[in-house]
Enzyme design. Structure first.
Site, PDB file in Angstrom:
ATOM      1  N   HIS A 133      -6.032   5.279   8.030  1.00  0.00           N
ATOM      2  CA  HIS A 133      -6.212   6.609   7.452  1.00  0.00           C
ATOM      3  C   HIS A 133      -7.712   6.886   7.364  1.00  0.00           C
ATOM      4  CE1 HIS A 133      -5.180   9.437   3.808  1.00  0.00           C
ATOM      5  NE2 HIS A 133      -5.888  10.049   4.750  1.00  0.00           N
ATOM      6  N   GLY A 173       1.170  -1.397   4.412  1.00  0.00           N
ATOM      7  CA  GLY A 173      -0.224  -1.818   4.320  1.00  0.00           C
ATOM      8  C   GLY A 173      -0.511  -2.713   3.134  1.00  0.00           C
ATOM      9  N   HIS A 174      -0.560  -2.118   1.958  1.00  0.00           N
ATOM     10  CA  HIS A 174      -1.092  -2.806   0.778  1.00  0.00           C
ATOM     11  C   HIS A 174      -0.456  -4.168   0.531  1.00  0.00           C
ATOM     12  CE1 HIS A 174      -1.548  -3.757  -3.510  1.00  0.00           C
ATOM     13  NE2 HIS A 174      -2.770  -3.278  -3.333  1.00  0.00           N
ATOM     14  N   ARG A 207     -13.563   6.485   2.167  1.00  0.00           N
ATOM     15  CA  ARG A 207     -13.651   5.399   1.173  1.00  0.00           C
ATOM     16  C   ARG A 207     -13.341   4.019   1.772  1.00  0.00           C
ATOM     17  NH1 ARG A 207      -8.619   6.644  -2.834  1.00  0.00           N
ATOM     18  NH2 ARG A 207      -9.689   8.630  -3.000  1.00  0.00           N
ATOM     19  N   HIS A 208     -12.594   3.996   2.870  1.00  0.00           N
ATOM     20  CA  HIS A 208     -12.358   2.677   3.497  1.00  0.00           C
ATOM     21  C   HIS A 208     -12.655   2.721   5.001  1.00  0.00           C
ATOM     22  CE1 HIS A 208      -8.448   4.617   3.795  1.00  0.00           C
ATOM     23  NE2 HIS A 208      -8.041   4.265   2.606  1.00  0.00           N
ATOM     24  N   ASP A 239      -5.973  -0.281   6.318  1.00  0.00           N
ATOM     25  CA  ASP A 239      -7.017   0.390   5.515  1.00  0.00           C
ATOM     26  C   ASP A 239      -7.695  -0.551   4.521  1.00  0.00           C
ATOM     27  OD1 ASP A 239      -6.337   2.769   6.715  1.00  0.00           O
ATOM     28  OD2 ASP A 239      -5.247   3.573   4.982  1.00  0.00           O
ATOM     29  N   HIS A 240      -6.877  -1.414   3.879  1.00  0.00           N
ATOM     30  CA  HIS A 240      -7.448  -2.197   2.777  1.00  0.00           C
ATOM     31  C   HIS A 240      -8.287  -3.385   3.232  1.00  0.00           C
ATOM     32  CE1 HIS A 240      -5.985   0.583   0.026  1.00  0.00           C
ATOM     33  NE2 HIS A 240      -4.712   0.350   0.257  1.00  0.00           N
ATOM     34  N   ARG A 292     -18.575  -4.110  -0.617  1.00  0.00           N
ATOM     35  CA  ARG A 292     -19.919  -4.689  -0.531  1.00  0.00           C
ATOM     36  C   ARG A 292     -20.782  -4.005   0.529  1.00  0.00           C
ATOM     37  NH1 ARG A 292     -20.749  -9.968  -2.552  1.00  0.00           N
ATOM     38  NH2 ARG A 292     -19.705  -9.980  -4.540  1.00  0.00           N
ATOM     39  N   GLU A 296      -3.719   8.318  10.490  1.00  0.00           N
ATOM     40  CA  GLU A 296      -3.308   9.182   9.374  1.00  0.00           C
ATOM     41  C   GLU A 296      -4.471  10.104   9.057  1.00  0.00           C
ATOM     42  OE1 GLU A 296      -2.154   7.047   5.916  1.00  0.00           O
ATOM     43  OE2 GLU A 296      -0.571   5.984   6.964  1.00  0.00           O
ATOM     44  N   HIS A 299       5.245   3.599   2.382  1.00  0.00           N
ATOM     45  CA  HIS A 299       4.438   3.741   1.166  1.00  0.00           C
ATOM     46  C   HIS A 299       5.014   2.875   0.052  1.00  0.00           C
ATOM     47  CE1 HIS A 299       1.799   5.045  -1.975  1.00  0.00           C
ATOM     48  NE2 HIS A 299       1.098   5.708  -1.083  1.00  0.00           N
ATOM     49  N   ARG A 309     -10.060   8.964   5.868  1.00  0.00           N
ATOM     50  CA  ARG A 309     -10.063   9.941   4.782  1.00  0.00           C
ATOM     51  C   ARG A 309     -11.319  10.804   4.831  1.00  0.00           C
ATOM     52  NH1 ARG A 309      -6.651   8.784   0.140  1.00  0.00           N
ATOM     53  NH2 ARG A 309      -7.995  10.352  -0.791  1.00  0.00           N
ATOM     54  N   THR A 330      -2.386   7.834  -1.309  1.00  0.00           N
ATOM     55  CA  THR A 330      -1.605   9.045  -1.036  1.00  0.00           C
ATOM     56  C   THR A 330      -0.512   9.191  -2.108  1.00  0.00           C
ATOM     57  OG1 THR A 330      -1.977   8.506   1.272  1.00  0.00           O
ATOM     58  CG2 THR A 330      -0.437  10.285   0.828  1.00  0.00           C
ATOM     59  N   ASN A 388      -0.654  -1.077   8.373  1.00  0.00           N
ATOM     60  CA  ASN A 388      -1.766  -0.250   7.904  1.00  0.00           C
ATOM     61  C   ASN A 388      -2.887  -1.182   7.412  1.00  0.00           C
ATOM     62  OD1 ASN A 388      -3.498   1.124   6.040  1.00  0.00           O
ATOM     63  ND2 ASN A 388      -2.068   2.826   6.040  1.00  0.00           N
ATOM     64  N   GLU A 406       7.728  10.871   8.811  1.00  0.00           N
ATOM     65  CA  GLU A 406       7.678   9.617   8.046  1.00  0.00           C
ATOM     66  C   GLU A 406       8.078   9.941   6.616  1.00  0.00           C
ATOM     67  OE1 GLU A 406       4.057   7.294   8.306  1.00  0.00           O
ATOM     68  OE2 GLU A 406       4.548   6.232   6.445  1.00  0.00           O
TER      69      GLU A 406
HETATM   70  N1  PXP Z   1       2.416   5.710   5.230  1.00  0.00           N
HETATM   71  C1  PXP Z   1       1.507   6.612   4.809  1.00  0.00           C
HETATM   72  C2  PXP Z   1       1.584   7.996   5.340  1.00  0.00           C
HETATM   73  C3  PXP Z   1       0.489   6.254   3.910  1.00  0.00           C
HETATM   74  O1  PXP Z   1      -0.408   7.167   3.510  1.00  0.00           O
HETATM   75  C4  PXP Z   1       0.414   4.914   3.481  1.00  0.00           C
HETATM   76  C5  PXP Z   1      -0.690   4.506   2.549  1.00  0.00           C
HETATM   77  O2  PXP Z   1      -1.920   4.670   3.154  1.00  0.00           O
HETATM   78  C6  PXP Z   1       1.360   4.004   3.970  1.00  0.00           C
HETATM   79  C7  PXP Z   1       2.368   4.428   4.816  1.00  0.00           C
HETATM   80  C8  PXP Z   1       1.324   2.554   3.594  1.00  0.00           C
HETATM   81  O3  PXP Z   1       1.502   2.413   2.215  1.00  0.00           O
HETATM   82  P1  PXP Z   1       1.229   1.012   1.554  1.00  0.00           P
HETATM   83  O4  PXP Z   1      -0.212   0.675   1.758  1.00  0.00           O
HETATM   84  O5  PXP Z   1       1.582   1.238   0.137  1.00  0.00           O
HETATM   85  O6  PXP Z   1       2.138   0.022   2.241  1.00  0.00           O
END
Ligand code: PXP
Length: 242
Positions: A43, A219-220, A49-50, A9-10, A18, A70, A197, A45, A101, A7, A151
């Protein structure tokens, strides 16, 4: 071997801090694929936001593994997904005030609207996954909607294990058991089982060793580690540039 969906997103979160051009999630997707990722997850959203609309369009052109979008089960997102045609769409709950989430989708409590979105996406050949808590009622409701996969949300598991598993309390065993039992139940109902997650380099093994779980979305913690393992090189390169 358990598959990994990365993932990204970040990467977009850092760019949007910025409103700059870098870092580009498309570049991150290519690097993740080169490193062996089995899929790329983003994702889009409602509050953007990202990840932005232009990102998903460019990712659709670039990703050569599996693009997993997502999305909230809204008319706006269903329209975007039907035009974009990701390989997979994961329906997630969305709350504008949340940091991330907060948990799984309440499928059992909203069968009709969710079913309408599943039908629209499936008609375009998009595989639909439902992000749900490891709760028997939600698993049975998801199977009833005819989706190929779910999931399982590992948020509660991850919160029970923020550091090394050997430092965790009794909540870890309880939350892990919920994920194990949910995986077995879903598999028996014919669903492919994914999870994700909050997973970290320290707690991931406990989840990836559950035999029914085919794929993890992470992701994170990957982006967090990437920002630190790349720090020395980035500073050296800036000194050289100066
Ligand atoms: N799965 C889903 C459905 C999510 O919403 C997220 C967070 O965006 C993740 C997995 C990944 O979570 P994390 O970024 O905490 O690894």
């Amino acid at each position: 071997m358990t598959k990994l969906g990365v993932n990204i997103d970040h990467i977009a979160t850092i760019r949007q801090a910025r409103r700059a051009l870098e870092p580009d999630p498309v570049a991150a997707a290519i690097l993740a694929e080169l490193a062996g990722a089995d899929g790329i997850t983003v994702h889009l959203r409602g509050d953007r936001r990202h990840i932005q609309d232009s990102d998903v369009l460019r990712l659709r052109e670039t990703v050569t593994t599996r693009l997993n979008l997502e999305m909230a089960a809204t008319a706006e997102m269903a329209r975007i997904a039907c035009e974009l045609r990701p390989d997979q769409a994961t329906l997630v709950p969305e709350n504008p005030s949340e940091v991330s989430t907060e948990g799984g989708l309440n499928v059992a409590g909203a069968m009709e609207p969710i079913s309408a979105v599943i039908k629209a996406l499936s008609a375009k050949g998009i595989q639909v996954s439902l992000f749900i808590d490891p709760d028997p009622q939600q698993i049975d409701a998801s199977a009833g909607l005819g989706v190929p996969m779910i999931e399982l949300c590992t948020k509660a598991f991850s919160e029970a294990c923020p550091r090394s598993p050997d430092l965790a309390g009794p909540a870890l065993e309880r939350e892990l058991t919920k994920v194990v039992q949910a995986s077995e139940r879903g598999k028996k109902l014919g669903l492919n089982i994914l999870a994700g997650h909050g997973l970290t380099y320290r707690n991931v093994r406990l989840i990836s060793s559950i035999p029914e779980i085919e794929e993890l979305n992470i992701g994170h913690n990957i982006i967090a580690r990437a920002s630190l393992v790349g720090m020395e090189r980035a500073v050296r390169e800036m000194l050289q540039a100066m």
